[in-house]
Design a protein around this motif. Structure first.
Motif, PDB file in Angstrom:
ATOM      1  N   ARG A 297      50.656  41.213  96.658  1.00 15.97           N
ATOM      2  CA  ARG A 297      50.938  40.343  97.805  1.00 15.97           C
ATOM      3  C   ARG A 297      50.243  40.872  99.068  1.00 15.97           C
ATOM      4  O   ARG A 297      49.691  40.103  99.858  1.00 15.97           O
ATOM      5  N   ALA A 298      50.286  42.203  99.229  1.00 14.55           N
ATOM      6  CA  ALA A 298      49.630  42.786 100.412  1.00 14.55           C
ATOM      7  C   ALA A 298      48.126  42.497 100.373  1.00 14.55           C
ATOM      8  O   ALA A 298      47.518  42.135 101.390  1.00 14.55           O
ATOM      9  N   VAL A 299      47.525  42.638  99.184  1.00 12.09           N
ATOM     10  CA  VAL A 299      46.073  42.420  99.068  1.00 12.09           C
ATOM     11  C   VAL A 299      45.743  40.922  99.199  1.00 12.09           C
ATOM     12  O   VAL A 299      44.712  40.553  99.786  1.00 12.09           O
ATOM     13  N   ALA A 300      46.638  40.056  98.710  1.00  9.86           N
ATOM     14  CA  ALA A 300      46.411  38.608  98.879  1.00  9.86           C
ATOM     15  C   ALA A 300      46.476  38.249 100.367  1.00  9.86           C
ATOM     16  O   ALA A 300      45.802  37.320 100.825  1.00  9.86           O
ATOM     17  N   SER A 301      47.263  38.990 101.137  1.00  7.85           N
ATOM     18  CA  SER A 301      47.362  38.730 102.583  1.00  7.85           C
ATOM     19  C   SER A 301      46.126  39.272 103.306  1.00  7.85           C
ATOM     20  O   SER A 301      45.530  38.587 104.138  1.00  7.85           O
ATOM     21  N   PHE A 302      45.764  40.516 102.985  1.00 10.20           N
ATOM     22  CA  PHE A 302      44.623  41.187 103.621  1.00 10.20           C
ATOM     23  C   PHE A 302      43.805  41.884 102.541  1.00 10.20           C
ATOM     24  O   PHE A 302      44.131  43.014 102.142  1.00 10.20           O
ATOM     25  N   PRO A 303      42.740  41.258 102.023  1.00  6.10           N
ATOM     26  CA  PRO A 303      41.992  41.839 100.904  1.00  6.10           C
ATOM     27  C   PRO A 303      41.499  43.257 101.169  1.00  6.10           C
ATOM     28  O   PRO A 303      41.390  44.064 100.239  1.00  6.10           O
ATOM     29  N   ASP A 304      41.237  43.629 102.434  1.00  2.00           N
ATOM     30  CA  ASP A 304      40.723  44.979 102.726  1.00  2.00           C
ATOM     31  C   ASP A 304      41.699  46.079 102.301  1.00  2.00           C
ATOM     32  O   ASP A 304      41.294  47.234 102.123  1.00  2.00           O
ATOM     33  N   ILE A 305      42.976  45.731 102.177  1.00  4.57           N
ATOM     34  CA  ILE A 305      43.974  46.743 101.800  1.00  4.57           C
ATOM     35  C   ILE A 305      43.661  47.326 100.420  1.00  4.57           C
ATOM     36  O   ILE A 305      44.005  48.479 100.125  1.00  4.57           O
ATOM     37  N   ALA A 306      42.969  46.554  99.579  1.00  2.00           N
ATOM     38  CA  ALA A 306      42.653  47.023  98.218  1.00  2.00           C
ATOM     39  C   ALA A 306      41.843  48.315  98.244  1.00  2.00           C
ATOM     40  O   ALA A 306      41.842  49.083  97.283  1.00  2.00           O
ATOM     41  N   ARG A 307      41.147  48.573  99.367  1.00  2.00           N
ATOM     42  CA  ARG A 307      40.300  49.786  99.432  1.00  2.00           C
ATOM     43  C   ARG A 307      41.096  51.048  99.770  1.00  2.00           C
ATOM     44  O   ARG A 307      40.573  52.150  99.700  1.00  2.00           O
ATOM     45  N   LEU A 308      42.354  50.876 100.161  1.00  3.75           N
ATOM     46  CA  LEU A 308      43.131  52.040 100.623  1.00  3.75           C
ATOM     47  C   LEU A 308      43.828  52.753  99.464  1.00  3.75           C
ATOM     48  O   LEU A 308      44.304  52.103  98.527  1.00  3.75           O
ATOM     49  N   ASP A 309      43.927  54.069  99.575  1.00  8.74           N
ATOM     50  CA  ASP A 309      44.697  54.834  98.586  1.00  8.74           C
ATOM     51  C   ASP A 309      46.170  54.844  98.972  1.00  8.74           C
ATOM     52  O   ASP A 309      46.512  54.961 100.158  1.00  8.74           O
ATOM     53  N   VAL A 310      47.011  54.764  97.960  1.00  9.45           N
ATOM     54  CA  VAL A 310      48.453  54.935  98.201  1.00  9.45           C
ATOM     55  C   VAL A 310      48.743  56.429  98.141  1.00  9.45           C
ATOM     56  O   VAL A 310      48.340  57.108  97.196  1.00  9.45           O
ATOM     57  N   VAL A 311      49.415  56.947  99.182  1.00  6.71           N
ATOM     58  CA  VAL A 311      49.660  58.392  99.220  1.00  6.71           C
ATOM     59  C   VAL A 311      51.113  58.772  98.913  1.00  6.71           C
ATOM     60  O   VAL A 311      51.397  59.923  98.600  1.00  6.71           O
ATOM     61  N   ARG A 312      52.005  57.817  99.030  1.00  8.09           N
ATOM     62  CA  ARG A 312      53.431  58.109  98.783  1.00  8.09           C
ATOM     63  C   ARG A 312      54.131  56.842  98.347  1.00  8.09           C
ATOM     64  O   ARG A 312      53.752  55.747  98.766  1.00  8.09           O
ATOM     65  N   CYS A 313      55.175  56.988  97.560  1.00  8.74           N
ATOM     66  CA  CYS A 313      56.043  55.844  97.290  1.00  8.74           C
ATOM     67  C   CYS A 313      57.442  56.363  96.984  1.00  8.74           C
ATOM     68  O   CYS A 313      57.600  57.521  96.602  1.00  8.74           O
ATOM     69  N   TRP A 314      58.404  55.526  97.219  1.00 13.25           N
ATOM     70  CA  TRP A 314      59.784  55.933  96.918  1.00 13.25           C
ATOM     71  C   TRP A 314      60.658  54.701  96.707  1.00 13.25           C
ATOM     72  O   TRP A 314      60.266  53.578  97.040  1.00 13.25           O
ATOM     73  N   GLY A 315      61.811  54.950  96.139  1.00 14.86           N
ATOM     74  CA  GLY A 315      62.838  53.921  96.050  1.00 14.86           C
ATOM     75  C   GLY A 315      64.038  54.379  96.852  1.00 14.86           C
ATOM     76  O   GLY A 315      64.289  55.578  96.965  1.00 14.86           O
TER      77      GLY A 315
END
Ligand SMILES: Cc1cc2nc3c(=O)[nH]c(=O)nc-3n(C[C@H](O)[C@H](O)[C@H](O)COP(=O)(O)OP(=O)(O)OC[C@H]3O[C@@H](n4cnc5c(N)ncnc54)[C@H](O)[C@@H]3O)c2cc1C
Length: 382
Positions: A297-315
């Motif tokens: 969804r984030a990439v469908a909103s702003f395709p440039d986000i696809a180039r970024l690395d994810v550095v952290r995630c949590w629940g």
């Protein structure tokens, strides 16, 4: 700021305060801070990291748009909180030297289909009719494109926009509360579990893992740990966990001045992507399926986000009531005992401090707050 060692015992053997707050997350801390501001002596008791803590895993948005549909008091309380936030965060900042990162640029809910846009328009017009839309407006794709320097995805059809939406750093906020409570003479007692509360003459005796406290009033604001303590005080807090997952990217080029539902750029430049709503009990882990849905969804909103690395995630686990609205209530059986919980503890922090806390100190919840009583869950069907 000087770092403080957590106390391992109560300030004194016969420790007595006007108001004891159980739970040092964002809800309890805001109420304890506000009670001090209202002139009460206060103890804030917190079990610590062993407990589930939404306050350390959230998205940091002060989100007004769309809140309170079908319940105008909730819309009003949310808007009031957003209005109080600038002054409240400035006061905390001046006292503690901590910048809680508040800014109020307004927020956009991007719509990726005509159907989504029509749904947002219907929500805005229903809220408008109830007097609670907070200026929520529907924008077409061209208007949205003018508001952000990043190219929009092809599927973006438009957005709803609300000028009252804001954000802050929730960890800095929590730290500022805890420091200022101590600086103003309150007792912040971490790593201390409240085991039982019983009514005594003139108030409550609170049995904790560090000894007993006596308080004129007690507030149960222990998030997902609230239900049992509340029940012993004649209060109903039917809360359940709802998991939210958050992903954080490396620092990115500015997204523009605005916030987005499920996407916010921190002051440091990282993008936070998030906010699933999952019924998985007390599992606060992460799952690839949800991450994929969020990132698509984030990439469908702003395709440039696809180039970024994810550095952290949590629940992390939200504290959810059956209808998603807050609970504020004074016990009829034990006056002086209060319940407080909500699933928007950042948004409502200013209202908790400056509206709810003074009412608790006064011993009376006005009608605008009493409407959030859990009695609403027990109305008999006609
Ligand atoms: C992924 C996610 C995103 C979110 N995003 C937003 C957002 O953008 N904006 C927003 O407004 N809200 C957001 N929220 C919700 C927000 O985080 C919560 O509303 C808020 O943190 C709740 O605070 P709390 O104090 O009620 O609960 P908690 O943070 O859970 O704190 C409860 C505290 O009570 C203590 N406790 C429990 N039992 C006891 C006991 N017996 N004795 C002593 N202490 C006890 C625990 O140690 C804990 O510290 C989000 C939540 C999640 C999970």
């Amino acid at each position: 700021m000087p770092s403080r060692q957590p106390p391992t015992s109560l300030p004194s053997e016969r420790f007595a305060v006007d108001v004891a707050v159980v739970g040092g997350g964002l809800v309890g801390s805001a109420i304890a801070w506000g009670a001090l501001e209202a002139g009460a002596t206060v103890a804030l008791l917190d079990e610590g990291d062993v407990a589930h803590r939404a306050s350390r895993g959230n998205f940091g948005q002060i989100w007004v748009q769309g809140k309170g549909e079908g319940h105008p008091p909730y819309a009003r309380l949310t808007q009031r909180s957003a209005t109080l936030w600038p002054e409240f965060s400035a006061r905390l900042g001046v006292r503690t030297g901590i910048d809680v990162g508040f800014s109020q640029p307004g927020g956009l809910t991007l719509c990726l289909s005509e159907e989504e846009l029509a749904t947002r328009a219907a929500i805005a017009s229903r809220l408008d009719a109830e007097g609670g839309s907070a200026g929520m407006a529907i924008l077409d794709r061209d208007a949205v494109a003018r508001m952000t320097p990043l190219p929009l995805g092809d599927s973006v059809r438009g957005a709803s926009f609300c000028p009252a939406d804001a954000h802050a750093n929730p960890l800095a906020l929590l730290r500022a509360f805890h420091l200022d409570i101590q600086a103003q003479g309150g007792a912040f007692i971490p790593h201390t579990s409240v085991e039982a509360v019983r009514a005594v003459r003139g108030g409550f005796a609170i049995a904790t893992s560090a000894g007993e406290i006596v308080a004129g009033k007690v507030v149960v604001a222990a998030g997902l740990g609230s239900a049992g303590l509340a029940a012993s005080l004649g209060l109903d807090m039917p809360v359940r966990p709802v998991r939210g997952q958050v992903m954080v990217t490396e620092r990115a080029a500015p997204l523009g001045d605005f916030l987005f539902t499920g996407l916010r750029q921190t002051r440091e430049g990282s993008l936070m992507i998030g906010g699933t709503q999952e019924e998985v009990g007390f599992d606060d882990g992460t799952a690839n399926v949800a991450m994929r849905t969020m990132s698509r969804r984030a990439v469908a909103s702003f395709p440039d986000i696809a180039r970024l690395d994810v550095v952290r995630c949590w629940g992390a686990l939200r504290i959810m009531t059956p209808d998603g609205r807050p609970i504020y209530q004074q016990s009829r059986r034990y006056p002086g005992a209060f319940a407080a919980t909500c699933h928007s503890g950042v948004t409502l922090a200013a209202a908790h401090a400056l509206v709810v806390a003074p009412s608790i100190v006064a011993g009376d919840l006005p009608h605008e707050l009493a409407t959030f009583s859990a009695d609403r869950f027990h109305v008999q069907a006609a």
